[in-house]
Design a protein around this motif. Sequence first.
Motif, PDB file in Angstrom:
ATOM      1  N   UNK A 183       0.837  -1.196   0.000  1.00  0.00           N
ATOM      2  CA  UNK A 183       0.000   0.000   0.000  1.00  0.00           C
ATOM      3  C   UNK A 183       0.879   1.256   0.000  1.00  0.00           C
ATOM      4  N   UNK A 184       1.885   1.276   0.881  1.00  0.00           N
ATOM      5  CA  UNK A 184       2.785   2.439   0.934  1.00  0.00           C
ATOM      6  C   UNK A 184       3.509   2.644  -0.397  1.00  0.00           C
ATOM      7  N   UNK A 185       3.960   1.548  -0.992  1.00  0.00           N
ATOM      8  CA  UNK A 185       4.658   1.640  -2.273  1.00  0.00           C
ATOM      9  C   UNK A 185       3.742   2.186  -3.363  1.00  0.00           C
ATOM     10  N   UNK A 186       2.475   1.802  -3.332  1.00  0.00           N
ATOM     11  CA  UNK A 186       1.520   2.320  -4.316  1.00  0.00           C
ATOM     12  C   UNK A 186       1.312   3.817  -4.130  1.00  0.00           C
ATOM     13  N   UNK A 187       1.244   4.258  -2.875  1.00  0.00           N
ATOM     14  CA  UNK A 187       1.071   5.694  -2.615  1.00  0.00           C
ATOM     15  C   UNK A 187       2.278   6.489  -3.109  1.00  0.00           C
ATOM     16  N   UNK A 188       3.478   5.976  -2.880  1.00  0.00           N
ATOM     17  CA  UNK A 188       4.701   6.649  -3.355  1.00  0.00           C
ATOM     18  C   UNK A 188       4.736   6.662  -4.882  1.00  0.00           C
ATOM     19  N   UNK A 189       4.353   5.560  -5.502  1.00  0.00           N
ATOM     20  CA  UNK A 189       4.384   5.470  -6.972  1.00  0.00           C
ATOM     21  C   UNK A 189       3.506   6.540  -7.604  1.00  0.00           C
ATOM     22  N   UNK A 190       2.398   6.873  -6.959  1.00  0.00           N
ATOM     23  CA  UNK A 190       1.493   7.900  -7.501  1.00  0.00           C
ATOM     24  C   UNK A 190       2.127   9.291  -7.474  1.00  0.00           C
ATOM     25  N   UNK A 191       3.147   9.470  -6.633  1.00  0.00           N
ATOM     26  CA  UNK A 191       3.797  10.773  -6.515  1.00  0.00           C
ATOM     27  C   UNK A 191       4.818  11.019  -7.627  1.00  0.00           C
ATOM     28  N   UNK A 192       5.106  10.003  -8.428  1.00  0.00           N
ATOM     29  CA  UNK A 192       6.126  10.108  -9.478  1.00  0.00           C
ATOM     30  C   UNK A 192       5.503   9.788 -10.831  1.00  0.00           C
ATOM     31  N   UNK A 193       6.053  10.355 -11.905  1.00  0.00           N
ATOM     32  CA  UNK A 193       5.519  10.048 -13.237  1.00  0.00           C
ATOM     33  C   UNK A 193       5.689   8.558 -13.545  1.00  0.00           C
ATOM     34  N   UNK A 194       4.819   8.014 -14.394  1.00  0.00           N
ATOM     35  CA  UNK A 194       4.899   6.585 -14.725  1.00  0.00           C
ATOM     36  C   UNK A 194       6.246   6.169 -15.311  1.00  0.00           C
ATOM     37  N   UNK A 195       6.934   7.059 -15.986  1.00  0.00           N
ATOM     38  CA  UNK A 195       8.215   6.712 -16.608  1.00  0.00           C
ATOM     39  C   UNK A 195       9.370   6.694 -15.604  1.00  0.00           C
ATOM     40  N   UNK A 196       9.146   7.187 -14.387  1.00  0.00           N
ATOM     41  CA  UNK A 196      10.217   7.242 -13.386  1.00  0.00           C
ATOM     42  C   UNK A 196      10.556   5.841 -12.896  1.00  0.00           C
ATOM     43  N   UNK A 197      11.832   5.625 -12.621  1.00  0.00           N
ATOM     44  CA  UNK A 197      12.297   4.360 -12.053  1.00  0.00           C
ATOM     45  C   UNK A 197      12.395   4.539 -10.538  1.00  0.00           C
ATOM     46  N   UNK A 198      11.510   3.872  -9.800  1.00  0.00           N
ATOM     47  CA  UNK A 198      11.477   4.012  -8.344  1.00  0.00           C
ATOM     48  C   UNK A 198      11.871   2.681  -7.722  1.00  0.00           C
ATOM     49  N   UNK A 199      12.926   2.708  -6.896  1.00  0.00           N
ATOM     50  CA  UNK A 199      13.369   1.512  -6.188  1.00  0.00           C
ATOM     51  C   UNK A 199      12.973   1.668  -4.723  1.00  0.00           C
ATOM     52  N   UNK A 200      12.281   0.659  -4.191  1.00  0.00           N
ATOM     53  CA  UNK A 200      11.794   0.693  -2.816  1.00  0.00           C
ATOM     54  C   UNK A 200      12.726  -0.100  -1.906  1.00  0.00           C
ATOM     55  N   UNK A 201      13.090   0.495  -0.781  1.00  0.00           N
ATOM     56  CA  UNK A 201      13.895  -0.180   0.238  1.00  0.00           C
ATOM     57  C   UNK A 201      13.161  -0.046   1.573  1.00  0.00           C
ATOM     58  N   UNK A 202      13.012  -1.156   2.271  1.00  0.00           N
ATOM     59  CA  UNK A 202      12.378  -1.134   3.592  1.00  0.00           C
ATOM     60  C   UNK A 202      13.458  -1.321   4.641  1.00  0.00           C
TER      61      UNK A 202
END
Length: 182
Positions: A111-130
């Motif tokens: 859920x948190x990752x989905x919320x963060x993904x919405x903050x960036x354009x679809x073309x952005x490469x977002x790497x998640x670290x917990x």
Amino acid sequence: MSQDQRTTAPEKGTPADAGAELTPVTTVLAALARALREQPTGRQILDGLDELGELSVCDEDPREIAATVAALCYLARIPAPAPAGPFRYYRADHEGIVADRYTTAAEAQRHCEALISREHPPAASVIFLWLTDEDQDPTGEPDDPMAVAELVVMVNGGPEVHTGYTVTPVEVAAAYDPDADE
């Protein structure tokens, strides 16, 4: 299993007849057996009992067993037993504002990752670290199952950024324990 085996009462001398301590599952099974004679949903209940027996014998996840018991209780129109011990849920939040609660850490993190993904354009490469406490074993699992996990991201290969999103395990007791206050 034949129909006769499903509906007959246990013979004298069985543990249930001898006054053995009943678990919540055993109590529910006895009530369900009585309800089978009275409910039009008897076949569904029998199928559910088979599934519950398999889950119990195979030592499956207690939450899955509890969910099956609750579903059977609903079908039989009997109250479901209270959970036997403490229950843990996982709270997904952003800087103290609760996003939602989940039964697994993985779903709260998703859920948190989905919320963060919405903050960036679809073309952005977002790497998640917990990240949790520094004391982690070599497998990356936290030593403490109650450790809070914080989401850190790297966007388009940039530096690590702390997002303020966390997943917090919360234990809920099944009953009041007066000694726990001390």
